[in-house]
Scaffold this active site. Sequence first.
Site, PDB file in Angstrom:
ATOM      1  N   ASP A 180     -60.348 140.485 106.280  1.00  0.00           N
ATOM      2  CA  ASP A 180     -61.550 140.894 106.993  1.00  0.00           C
ATOM      3  C   ASP A 180     -62.158 139.660 107.631  1.00  0.00           C
ATOM      4  OD1 ASP A 180     -63.787 142.839 107.535  1.00  0.00           O
ATOM      5  OD2 ASP A 180     -64.871 141.353 106.349  1.00  0.00           O
ATOM      6  N   GLU A 264     -57.845 143.338 111.282  1.00  0.00           N
ATOM      7  CA  GLU A 264     -58.449 144.395 112.081  1.00  0.00           C
ATOM      8  C   GLU A 264     -58.168 144.094 113.546  1.00  0.00           C
ATOM      9  OE1 GLU A 264     -62.616 145.802 110.481  1.00  0.00           O
ATOM     10  OE2 GLU A 264     -62.422 143.640 110.434  1.00  0.00           O
ATOM     11  N   ASP A 362     -67.103 142.596 101.804  1.00  0.00           N
ATOM     12  CA  ASP A 362     -65.995 142.169 102.664  1.00  0.00           C
ATOM     13  C   ASP A 362     -64.644 142.284 101.957  1.00  0.00           C
ATOM     14  OD1 ASP A 362     -67.835 141.622 104.629  1.00  0.00           O
ATOM     15  OD2 ASP A 362     -67.982 139.488 104.140  1.00  0.00           O
TER      16      ASP A 362
END
Length: 387
Positions: A180, A264, A362
């Site tokens: 992340d 991501e 996170d």
Amino acid sequence: MGGSLSVDEMGQIGVGVDTRCRELYNAALTERKDAYKYAGKSVSYYDQQNDLPEIKAEIRQEYQDIAAHVLQDVLRRLDRAFQNFFRRCRNGENPGFPRFQGRNRYDSFTYPDGAGWKFDGQDLHLTKIGKAKVRLHRPLEGKIKTVSIKREVDEWYVTFSCEVGAPEKLPISYEDVGIDLGVTHLATLSNGEMIEHPRYYRKAQKVLEKRQQALSRKKRGSHRRNKARKLLAKAHRKIARQRKDFQHKASKKLVERYQVIVFEDIRIGNLTRKPKPRQNENGKYLPNGAASKGGLNKSILDAGWGAFVSICMVKAAWAGRTVIKVDPKFTSQVCSGCGQVRKKDLSERWHTCDCGTELDRDVNAAINILERGRRQRGVTCVEAPCL
Ligand SMILES: [Zn+2]
């Protein structure tokens, strides 16, 4: 891979070439603009390339001193600028039209193949131009494919891009990781580890601001202004190098340890866009969060997420490792323990769920990212949970 060129020698031979290349770039841009404006026609790379022999023979004979492939590369750069412009338009972005290049923006030229230059390990010979001594920063490996010569502030650099044989792949690792990317930490890993943001940029920011102010106080076109501009450019260059260095080290560690790395798929443009101004019914401007987002924007840019992910991808490809990008939607809202959505706003740093999952926000997101990556590859998690 690169080296520095002796400043004196390049000062004599390089300046003329980069100036003429810049002139050609600007002239080619004018042609494209005018053709469109007055005739509604578009001019292609090949149209312009076909004019080169005539320019060299009749119109501007000083172009004969520059290798044909260097000039073609100039036209190709312009063509790439247009292609990027049209691509971004098609994607619904609002890009700037390709710009005319000033002396300080257009400062390099490229030999795209083996023609027009020779390097004997010490001196770089440029056909019709001359030679300059090269101080290599590290030994060259493989076969040189292209040579670029670039002026940075007041130093000359040459970059050789080389073709090397495939490197040895790393042995298979049985550890995968979800990552992340964030503002609080540069990266939070699905195993709970963190990579912190490098702090140098904030520090260097102060130097930058000071030099920027100094520059803006100097009179346009003055000698002092030129000096101040160079100092500012040096500060920018230092930051860019530090950032790159940091990203290379951090990505190397990740690629060495993990077999599959899942990120991501973030469109950074969306995150760094300025918030729209807000007005009340009397036309008065209301707070829109621009100031607070300024800090956030800065951190995002600091981290250079996009560049970081790209470097990881390149290193992974060399090492036989895999980088996957997954849809970022709701990765921080979904519970990694049971899959329920637990809504939280940005200020909530902790994830709590009825199912008993208690996690850093996170880390929860990173576990979800890893799971998505595995599903995308058609592999299900067979080990125990990652914590
Ligand atoms: Zn849960």
